[in-house]
Design a protein around this motif. Structure first.
Motif, short mmCIF file in Angstrom:
data_model
loop_
_atom_site.label_atom_id
_atom_site.label_comp_id
_atom_site.label_asym_id
_atom_site.label_seq_id
_atom_site.Cartn_x
_atom_site.Cartn_y
_atom_site.Cartn_z
N THR A 107 0.90 -0.97 -0.12
CA THR A 107 0.08 -0.05 -0.01
C THR A 107 0.54 1.50 -0.03
OG1 THR A 107 -1.50 -1.12 1.41
CG2 THR A 107 -2.08 0.90 1.00
N LEU A 108 2.08 1.22 1.05
CA LEU A 108 2.58 2.52 1.00
C LEU A 108 3.77 2.52 -0.42
CD1 LEU A 108 4.77 1.83 4.43
CD2 LEU A 108 2.62 3.51 3.90
N LEU A 109 4.00 1.90 -1.35
CA LEU A 109 4.29 1.18 -2.69
C LEU A 109 3.27 1.82 -3.26
CD1 LEU A 109 6.73 -1.56 -2.14
CD2 LEU A 109 7.38 1.06 -3.13
N GLY A 110 2.38 2.15 -3.35
CA GLY A 110 1.33 2.59 -4.29
C GLY A 110 1.15 4.01 -4.25
N ALA A 111 0.71 3.86 -3.24
CA ALA A 111 0.69 5.40 -2.26
C ALA A 111 1.55 6.35 -3.46
CB ALA A 111 0.84 5.94 -1.45
N LEU A 112 3.26 5.63 -3.18
CA LEU A 112 4.34 6.47 -3.41
C LEU A 112 3.87 6.79 -4.87
CD1 LEU A 112 7.25 4.89 -0.96
CD2 LEU A 112 5.98 7.77 -0.94
#
Length: 120
Positions: A107-112
């Motif tokens: 999720t964090l990678l997707g948000a970045l």
């Protein structure tokens, strides 16, 4: 009437059972076509070792071997500091925890990556 599906036992009896002759003809046709097509004029350079190819591999392998040696011989050097204990308590070792942390990371990678994907 629908033809019956061959059972695994029937398949083992050879290609002549259940219309296998057609499969043999098709295999011969494909084999001949591939042989005639050849490489399509593509010239492949011979593979050889160069310093430019070897040095990055050695430069990355040496620290990995060093870190592995430190991890095996001196675990106290890699012990977590006191400030990391709250994070250590979040990991119980259950499979569900690993799945949850993998989802958090994804999720964090997707948000970045989202601004780059949207073109913003």
């Amino acid at each position: 009437m629908r033809p019956r599906r061959p059972r695994p036992v029937d398949i083992g009896r050879g290609l002549d059972a259940h219309g296998g002759h057609d499969a043999l003809v098709l295999a011969a046709f494909v084999s001949r076509a591939v042989k005639e097509a050849g490489a399509g004029g593509v010239v492949v350079a011979p593979v050889h070792w160069t310093p430019v190819g070897i040095l990055p591999g050695l430069a990355l392998t040496a620290p990995a071997v060093g870190l592995a040696a430190v991890a095996v011989t001196g675990p106290r050097l890699l012990a977590a500091p006191e400030r990391a204990l709250p994070l250590r308590r979040l990991r119980s070792g259950h499979v569900g925890d690993y799945v949850a942390w993998a989802l958090v990371g994804a999720t964090l990678l997707g948000a970045l990556a989202l601004p780059g994907v949207l073109g913003a």
